[in-house]
Write a protein that holds these residues in place. Structure first.
Motif, short mmCIF file in Angstrom:
data_model
loop_
_atom_site.label_atom_id
_atom_site.label_comp_id
_atom_site.label_asym_id
_atom_site.label_seq_id
_atom_site.Cartn_x
_atom_site.Cartn_y
_atom_site.Cartn_z
N UNK A 88 54.22 16.46 31.73
CA UNK A 88 54.94 17.23 30.72
C UNK A 88 56.24 17.64 31.38
N UNK A 89 57.30 17.55 30.66
CA UNK A 89 58.55 17.97 31.27
C UNK A 89 59.68 18.06 30.29
N UNK A 90 60.70 18.73 30.74
CA UNK A 90 61.93 18.83 29.97
C UNK A 90 63.07 18.44 30.90
N UNK A 91 63.83 17.47 30.49
CA UNK A 91 65.05 17.07 31.18
C UNK A 91 66.14 17.17 30.14
N UNK A 92 67.07 18.11 30.30
CA UNK A 92 68.14 18.29 29.31
C UNK A 92 69.45 17.80 29.89
N UNK A 96 43.30 29.29 38.52
CA UNK A 96 44.34 28.62 39.29
C UNK A 96 45.60 29.48 39.30
N UNK A 97 46.44 29.21 40.25
CA UNK A 97 47.76 29.82 40.24
C UNK A 97 48.72 28.76 39.69
N UNK A 98 49.34 29.06 38.58
CA UNK A 98 50.25 28.11 37.93
C UNK A 98 51.60 28.78 37.78
N UNK A 99 52.63 27.98 37.94
CA UNK A 99 53.97 28.51 37.73
C UNK A 99 54.89 27.40 37.27
N UNK A 100 55.99 27.80 36.70
CA UNK A 100 56.98 26.84 36.24
C UNK A 100 58.36 27.42 36.51
N UNK A 101 59.25 26.56 36.94
CA UNK A 101 60.64 26.95 37.19
C UNK A 101 61.54 26.12 36.30
N UNK A 102 62.65 26.68 35.96
CA UNK A 102 63.69 25.96 35.25
C UNK A 102 64.86 25.85 36.22
N UNK A 103 65.18 24.63 36.62
CA UNK A 103 66.26 24.38 37.57
C UNK A 103 67.51 23.99 36.79
N UNK A 104 68.59 24.71 37.02
CA UNK A 104 69.87 24.42 36.38
C UNK A 104 70.86 24.11 37.50
N UNK A 105 71.49 22.93 37.42
CA UNK A 105 72.38 22.53 38.50
C UNK A 105 73.62 21.81 37.96
N UNK A 106 74.72 22.04 38.63
CA UNK A 106 75.94 21.28 38.36
C UNK A 106 76.23 20.32 39.51
N UNK A 107 75.39 20.32 40.55
CA UNK A 107 75.58 19.44 41.69
C UNK A 107 75.31 17.99 41.28
N UNK A 141 66.19 21.01 34.31
CA UNK A 141 64.90 20.34 34.49
C UNK A 141 63.81 21.39 34.67
N UNK A 142 62.67 21.19 34.00
CA UNK A 142 61.52 22.06 34.23
C UNK A 142 60.69 21.49 35.37
N UNK A 143 60.23 22.35 36.24
CA UNK A 143 59.45 21.95 37.40
C UNK A 143 58.19 22.80 37.44
N UNK A 144 57.05 22.17 37.62
CA UNK A 144 55.80 22.91 37.74
C UNK A 144 54.89 22.66 36.56
N UNK A 145 53.99 23.58 36.35
CA UNK A 145 52.98 23.43 35.31
C UNK A 145 53.31 24.31 34.13
N UNK A 146 53.09 23.76 32.96
CA UNK A 146 53.27 24.57 31.75
C UNK A 146 51.92 24.93 31.14
N UNK A 147 50.89 24.94 31.97
CA UNK A 147 49.56 25.33 31.50
C UNK A 147 49.42 26.85 31.66
#
Length: 110
Positions: free
Chosen positions: A47-51, A77-88, A62-68
């Motif tokens: 599952x992912x989002x790439x915008x 479980x320990x679940x987490x999700x990050x949203x990475x925003x980059x101009x690099x 880009x979404x990174x991690x679990x969306x559960x």
């Protein structure tokens, strides 16, 4: 086993209804692509989002991690999700290559 044997079919149905609502009620289906990955003899769960901004080639968000976020993820479980925003441009190219690697075995759902 409850609904477990039907999870994939239920998920596909909800996805279809979501996409149809985008088309019919919100007139935004062209802005959202739903893809299904397939490879003979394999199973794959992603599952992912790439915008990607309009007019650009590589994703900026880009979404990174679990969306559960169900009971299992909150109690077992320990679940987490990050949203990475980059101009690099180097990181964005890597995001694009990741998405291309997954997408080359996908077909668009309509």
């Amino acid at each position: 086993r409850g609904l477990f044997p039907y999870v994939v079919k239920l998920y596909a149905r909800f996805l279809y209804l979501f996409h149809r609502r985008l088309q019919n009620e919100l007139n935004r289906a062209r802005r959202v692509r739903l893809l299904e990955w397939s490879r003979q003899g394999w199973t794959y769960h992603c599952k992912g989002i790439w915008w990607t901004p309009p007019g650009e080639q590589d994703p900026m968000v880009v979404s990174v991690g679990s969306s559960n976020y169900g009971v299992r993820s909150s109690e077992r479980d320990v679940e987490m999700q990050l949203l990475v925003v980059s101009q690099d441009p180097v990181l964005r190219r890597a995001f694009g290559q990741e998405a291309e690697g997954i997408n080359h075995r996908c077909r668009e759902l309509t």
